[in-house]
Write a protein that holds these residues in place. Structure first.
Motif, PDB file in Angstrom:
ATOM      1  N   VAL A 139     -24.866   1.982  -1.100  1.00 15.20           N
ATOM      2  CA  VAL A 139     -23.790   2.968  -0.993  1.00 15.20           C
ATOM      3  C   VAL A 139     -22.801   2.725  -2.123  1.00 15.20           C
ATOM      4  CG1 VAL A 139     -21.863   3.799   0.410  1.00 15.20           C
ATOM      5  CG2 VAL A 139     -24.018   3.143   1.513  1.00 15.20           C
ATOM      6  N   LEU A 140     -22.348   3.805  -2.740  1.00 18.54           N
ATOM      7  CA  LEU A 140     -21.248   3.749  -3.700  1.00 18.54           C
ATOM      8  C   LEU A 140     -20.085   4.498  -3.064  1.00 18.54           C
ATOM      9  CD1 LEU A 140     -24.117   4.353  -5.488  1.00 18.54           C
ATOM     10  CD2 LEU A 140     -22.543   3.525  -7.243  1.00 18.54           C
ATOM     11  N   HIS A 141     -18.968   3.803  -2.862  1.00 20.47           N
ATOM     12  CA  HIS A 141     -17.900   4.294  -1.980  1.00 20.47           C
ATOM     13  C   HIS A 141     -16.664   4.694  -2.780  1.00 20.47           C
ATOM     14  CE1 HIS A 141     -15.336   4.858   1.368  1.00 20.47           C
ATOM     15  NE2 HIS A 141     -14.874   3.629   1.484  1.00 20.47           N
ATOM     16  N   PHE A 142     -16.460   6.030  -2.900  1.00 19.87           N
ATOM     17  CA  PHE A 142     -15.313   6.578  -3.615  1.00 19.87           C
ATOM     18  C   PHE A 142     -14.363   7.348  -2.701  1.00 19.87           C
ATOM     19  CE2 PHE A 142     -18.920   6.375  -6.479  1.00 19.87           C
ATOM     20  CZ  PHE A 142     -18.402   5.778  -7.603  1.00 19.87           C
ATOM     21  N   ALA A 143     -14.742   7.543  -1.449  1.00 21.44           N
ATOM     22  CA  ALA A 143     -13.984   8.429  -0.559  1.00 21.44           C
ATOM     23  C   ALA A 143     -12.650   7.793  -0.189  1.00 21.44           C
ATOM     24  CB  ALA A 143     -14.800   8.719   0.701  1.00 21.44           C
ATOM     25  N   ALA A 144     -11.575   8.274  -0.818  1.00 19.66           N
ATOM     26  CA  ALA A 144     -10.239   7.737  -0.538  1.00 19.66           C
ATOM     27  C   ALA A 144      -9.193   8.713  -1.039  1.00 19.66           C
ATOM     28  CB  ALA A 144     -10.048   6.377  -1.214  1.00 19.66           C
ATOM     29  N   PHE A 145      -8.034   8.690  -0.414  1.00 15.53           N
ATOM     30  CA  PHE A 145      -6.874   9.376  -0.955  1.00 15.53           C
ATOM     31  C   PHE A 145      -6.252   8.460  -2.010  1.00 15.53           C
ATOM     32  CE2 PHE A 145      -6.741  11.307   3.473  1.00 15.53           C
ATOM     33  CZ  PHE A 145      -7.317  12.501   3.060  1.00 15.53           C
ATOM     34  N   SER A 146      -5.689   9.061  -3.078  1.00 17.18           N
ATOM     35  CA  SER A 146      -5.291   8.222  -4.208  1.00 17.18           C
ATOM     36  C   SER A 146      -3.950   8.589  -4.833  1.00 17.18           C
ATOM     37  CB  SER A 146      -6.374   8.276  -5.294  1.00 17.18           C
ATOM     38  OG  SER A 146      -6.557   9.602  -5.766  1.00 17.18           O
TER      39      SER A 146
ATOM     40  N   TYR B 171      -3.043   7.249   4.651  1.00 14.74           N
ATOM     41  CA  TYR B 171      -3.818   6.383   3.757  1.00 14.74           C
ATOM     42  C   TYR B 171      -4.479   5.242   4.518  1.00 14.74           C
ATOM     43  CZ  TYR B 171      -2.582   8.974  -0.339  1.00 14.74           C
ATOM     44  OH  TYR B 171      -2.506   9.966  -1.286  1.00 14.74           O
ATOM     45  N   TRP B 172      -3.773   4.665   5.477  1.00 16.49           N
ATOM     46  CA  TRP B 172      -4.378   3.600   6.273  1.00 16.49           C
ATOM     47  C   TRP B 172      -5.533   4.139   7.112  1.00 16.49           C
ATOM     48  CZ3 TRP B 172      -3.688  -1.250   5.134  1.00 16.49           C
ATOM     49  CH2 TRP B 172      -2.521  -1.639   4.482  1.00 16.49           C
ATOM     50  N   GLU B 173      -5.334   5.306   7.693  1.00 14.20           N
ATOM     51  CA  GLU B 173      -6.377   5.875   8.543  1.00 14.20           C
ATOM     52  C   GLU B 173      -7.627   6.217   7.745  1.00 14.20           C
ATOM     53  OE1 GLU B 173      -7.123   9.582  11.674  1.00 14.20           O
ATOM     54  OE2 GLU B 173      -5.254   9.470  10.550  1.00 14.20           O
ATOM     55  N   ASN B 174      -7.444   6.849   6.592  1.00 12.52           N
ATOM     56  CA  ASN B 174      -8.595   7.295   5.809  1.00 12.52           C
ATOM     57  C   ASN B 174      -9.187   6.170   4.962  1.00 12.52           C
ATOM     58  OD1 ASN B 174     -10.195   9.726   4.652  1.00 12.52           O
ATOM     59  ND2 ASN B 174      -9.422   8.678   2.843  1.00 12.52           N
ATOM     60  N   ASN B 175      -8.367   5.546   4.139  1.00  8.40           N
ATOM     61  CA  ASN B 175      -8.904   4.573   3.184  1.00  8.40           C
ATOM     62  C   ASN B 175      -9.417   3.313   3.866  1.00  8.40           C
ATOM     63  OD1 ASN B 175      -7.873   6.516   1.496  1.00  8.40           O
ATOM     64  ND2 ASN B 175      -6.557   5.144   0.331  1.00  8.40           N
TER      65      ASN B 175
ATOM     66  N   ASN C  29       2.785  -0.154  -3.289  1.00  9.03           N
ATOM     67  CA  ASN C  29       2.729   1.101  -2.547  1.00  9.03           C
ATOM     68  C   ASN C  29       1.555   1.054  -1.566  1.00  9.03           C
ATOM     69  OD1 ASN C  29       0.272   2.214  -4.039  1.00  9.03           O
ATOM     70  ND2 ASN C  29       1.715   1.912  -5.722  1.00  9.03           N
ATOM     71  N   PRO C  30       1.576   1.905  -0.535  1.00 11.03           N
ATOM     72  CA  PRO C  30       0.499   1.883   0.457  1.00 11.03           C
ATOM     73  C   PRO C  30      -0.877   2.183  -0.124  1.00 11.03           C
ATOM     74  CG  PRO C  30       2.423   2.958   1.381  1.00 11.03           C
ATOM     75  CD  PRO C  30       2.716   2.745  -0.081  1.00 11.03           C
ATOM     76  N   TYR C  31      -0.956   3.016  -1.157  1.00  9.60           N
ATOM     77  CA  TYR C  31      -2.271   3.271  -1.776  1.00  9.60           C
ATOM     78  C   TYR C  31      -2.900   1.968  -2.247  1.00  9.60           C
ATOM     79  CZ  TYR C  31      -5.616   4.314  -5.454  1.00  9.60           C
ATOM     80  OH  TYR C  31      -6.733   4.314  -6.254  1.00  9.60           O
ATOM     81  N   GLY C  32      -2.170   1.203  -3.056  1.00  7.35           N
ATOM     82  CA  GLY C  32      -2.697  -0.072  -3.530  1.00  7.35           C
ATOM     83  C   GLY C  32      -2.966  -1.041  -2.399  1.00  7.35           C
ATOM     84  N   ALA C  33      -2.098  -1.013  -1.381  1.00  9.37           N
ATOM     85  CA  ALA C  33      -2.278  -1.916  -0.246  1.00  9.37           C
ATOM     86  C   ALA C  33      -3.558  -1.599   0.527  1.00  9.37           C
ATOM     87  CB  ALA C  33      -1.058  -1.825   0.678  1.00  9.37           C
ATOM     88  N   THR C  34      -3.870  -0.301   0.677  1.00  7.85           N
ATOM     89  CA  THR C  34      -5.096   0.042   1.408  1.00  7.85           C
ATOM     90  C   THR C  34      -6.333  -0.374   0.634  1.00  7.85           C
ATOM     91  OG1 THR C  34      -5.177   2.310   0.501  1.00  7.85           O
ATOM     92  CG2 THR C  34      -4.001   1.985   2.590  1.00  7.85           C
ATOM     93  N   LYS C  35      -6.300  -0.235  -0.674  1.00  9.69           N
ATOM     94  CA  LYS C  35      -7.448  -0.651  -1.481  1.00  9.69           C
ATOM     95  C   LYS C  35      -7.631  -2.166  -1.434  1.00  9.69           C
ATOM     96  CE  LYS C  35      -9.107   3.155  -3.398  1.00  9.69           C
ATOM     97  NZ  LYS C  35     -10.528   3.541  -3.447  1.00  9.69           N
ATOM     98  N   LEU C  36      -6.516  -2.899  -1.457  1.00  3.97           N
ATOM     99  CA  LEU C  36      -6.596  -4.353  -1.353  1.00  3.97           C
ATOM    100  C   LEU C  36      -7.122  -4.754   0.018  1.00  3.97           C
ATOM    101  CD1 LEU C  36      -6.071  -7.140  -2.546  1.00  3.97           C
ATOM    102  CD2 LEU C  36      -3.708  -6.965  -1.724  1.00  3.97           C
ATOM    103  N   ALA C  37      -6.710  -4.049   1.067  1.00  8.28           N
ATOM    104  CA  ALA C  37      -7.205  -4.346   2.412  1.00  8.28           C
ATOM    105  C   ALA C  37      -8.725  -4.203   2.482  1.00  8.28           C
ATOM    106  CB  ALA C  37      -6.532  -3.425   3.424  1.00  8.28           C
ATOM    107  N   VAL C  38      -9.260  -3.173   1.825  1.00  4.09           N
ATOM    108  CA  VAL C  38     -10.713  -2.997   1.825  1.00  4.09           C
ATOM    109  C   VAL C  38     -11.383  -4.117   1.033  1.00  4.09           C
ATOM    110  CG1 VAL C  38     -12.621  -1.463   1.216  1.00  4.09           C
ATOM    111  CG2 VAL C  38     -10.503  -0.514   2.141  1.00  4.09           C
TER     112      VAL C  38
ATOM    113  N   ARG D 271       3.505   9.278   3.282  1.00  6.44           N
ATOM    114  CA  ARG D 271       2.629   9.384   4.462  1.00  6.44           C
ATOM    115  C   ARG D 271       1.669   8.191   4.505  1.00  6.44           C
ATOM    116  NH1 ARG D 271      -0.343  14.930   4.990  1.00  6.44           N
ATOM    117  NH2 ARG D 271      -0.719  14.002   7.033  1.00  6.44           N
ATOM    118  N   PRO D 272       2.175   6.992   4.703  1.00  8.97           N
ATOM    119  CA  PRO D 272       1.307   5.805   4.681  1.00  8.97           C
ATOM    120  C   PRO D 272       0.224   5.839   5.744  1.00  8.97           C
ATOM    121  CG  PRO D 272       3.485   5.254   5.542  1.00  8.97           C
ATOM    122  CD  PRO D 272       3.581   6.626   4.971  1.00  8.97           C
ATOM    123  N   GLU D 273       0.540   6.446   6.908  1.00 12.47           N
ATOM    124  CA  GLU D 273      -0.447   6.475   7.986  1.00 12.47           C
ATOM    125  C   GLU D 273      -1.711   7.229   7.569  1.00 12.47           C
ATOM    126  OE1 GLU D 273       1.967  10.163   8.212  1.00 12.47           O
ATOM    127  OE2 GLU D 273       2.425   8.036   7.903  1.00 12.47           O
TER     128      GLU D 273
END
Length: 327
Positions: free
Chosen positions: A67-74, A86-90, A136-145, A82-84
């Motif tokens: 799998v190559l995983h690109f599905a994210a809000f950015s 990004y956390w929900e989706n990413n 920012n939450p975008y970077g935080a969600t990517k780091l969480a993954v 709207r951090p919620e």
């Protein structure tokens, strides 16, 4: 020939990677809910499933090799408002995808990560060992993954590679950058050149850089796509590898403006604006890990080439829209 699932493959980068996979002779299925992507960005030879990555278990099966995983809000600004979302989706979407991969026994993943995981680095170039302090939450969600993948590799034998992009630009195979809303410098400059915007805002001219404006690392989207194919070959069971992807050289905002002016032949009025909070003066990649582990080097590092390819797409897309053709 291998079979790959590309989540978010109707987006800019995902679509270009899907096209490269097809050109290499592989079978490709694109999964995208089209919330930010475009149906016409899915390569014609790819199978397309309109659906959400959180429902990947409906379609993922053992016949896929990876799998190559690109599905994210950015969008950084939206992630702050709207951090919620990004956390929900990413993060939620990635967690569901990993569960589906375990159930289907698909054990290789290449993840679209970002330099936003580093926040405001205090030195350049940025290596993978730099502190990860996203602002920012975008970077935080990517780091969480990224953390999620480290645990998944150790516990369940996943072969995972996170590719942390710096500034991606350019176009390939009739596919280019088009975000709604647009926030990236080069396509915003094209809007000025096309008469869609009066001027370009320069956020601060008093940074400790040669001309006072921020310096960024730009990488051609085709070079980025090639790195993903190399990552598929380099992934190892039980290992989560993180690699920066960038040219390793920086261009200031004013250098980018001058390059776009030269390529387009259009005047580009500038409006000086205050600094934006969280903008580091210099953000340039050290991509030695990608060279050592993936065998990757950018083959299109020239800013003029990057801008020229992007401009060709922007003009053709503008013409197609004027003619009522979806692009």
């Amino acid at each position: 020939m291998s079979k790959y699932l590309v989540t978010g493959g109707a987006g800019y980068i995902g679509g270009v990677v899907a096209l490269h996979l097809l050109e290499a002779g592989h079978r490709v299925t694109v999964l995208d809910n089209l919330s930010t992507g475009f149906r016409e960005s899915v390569p014609a030879a790819a199978e397309f499933i309109e659906g959400d990555v959180r429902d990947a278990s409906k379609w993922l099966c053992p016949s896929y090799d990876a799998v190559l995983h690109f599905a994210a809000f950015s969008q950084v600004g939206e992630s702050v408002a709207r951090p919620e979302k990004y956390w929900e989706n990413n993060v939620g979407g990635s967690l569901a995808l990993l569960a589906a991969m375990r159930d289907a026994e698909v054990r290789t993943l290449v993840f679209s990560s970002t330099a936003a995981t580093y926040g405001e680095p205090d030195r350049a170039p940025v290596t993978e060992s730099a502190p990860t302090v996203p602002t920012n939450p975008y970077g935080a969600t990517k780091l969480a993954v990224d953390h999620m993948l480290t645990g998944e590799a150790a516990a369940h034998g996943l072969a995972a590679i996170s590719l942390r992009y710096f500034n991606v630009a350019g176009a390939y195979g009739g596919q280019g950058e088009r975000h709604q809303p647009e926030s990236h410098l080069i396509p915003l400059l094209f809007e000025v050149a096309l008469g869609l915007r009066e001027s370009i805002s320069v956020y601060g001219d008093d940074y400790p850089t040669p001309d006072g404006t921020c310096v960024r690392d730009y990488i051609h989207v085709a070079d980025l796509a090639e790195a993903h194919l190399l990552a598929l070959a380099a992934a190892r069971t039980g290992e989560h590898l993180i690699c920066n992807l960038g040219n390793g050289q920086g261009f200031s905002v004013r250098e980018v403006i001058e390059t776009v002016r030269d390529v387009t032949g259009h005047p580009l009025p500038q409006a000086l604006a205050p600094r934006r909070p969280g903008d580091p003066a210099v953000l340039v990649a050290a991509a030695q890990a990608a060279s050592d582990r993936l065998g990757w080097r950018p083959r299109r590092p020239e800013l003029t080439r990057i801008v020229a390819d992007a401009w060709e797409f922007a003009r053709s897309a503008r013409s197609a829209r004027s003619a009522g053709i979806p692009r």
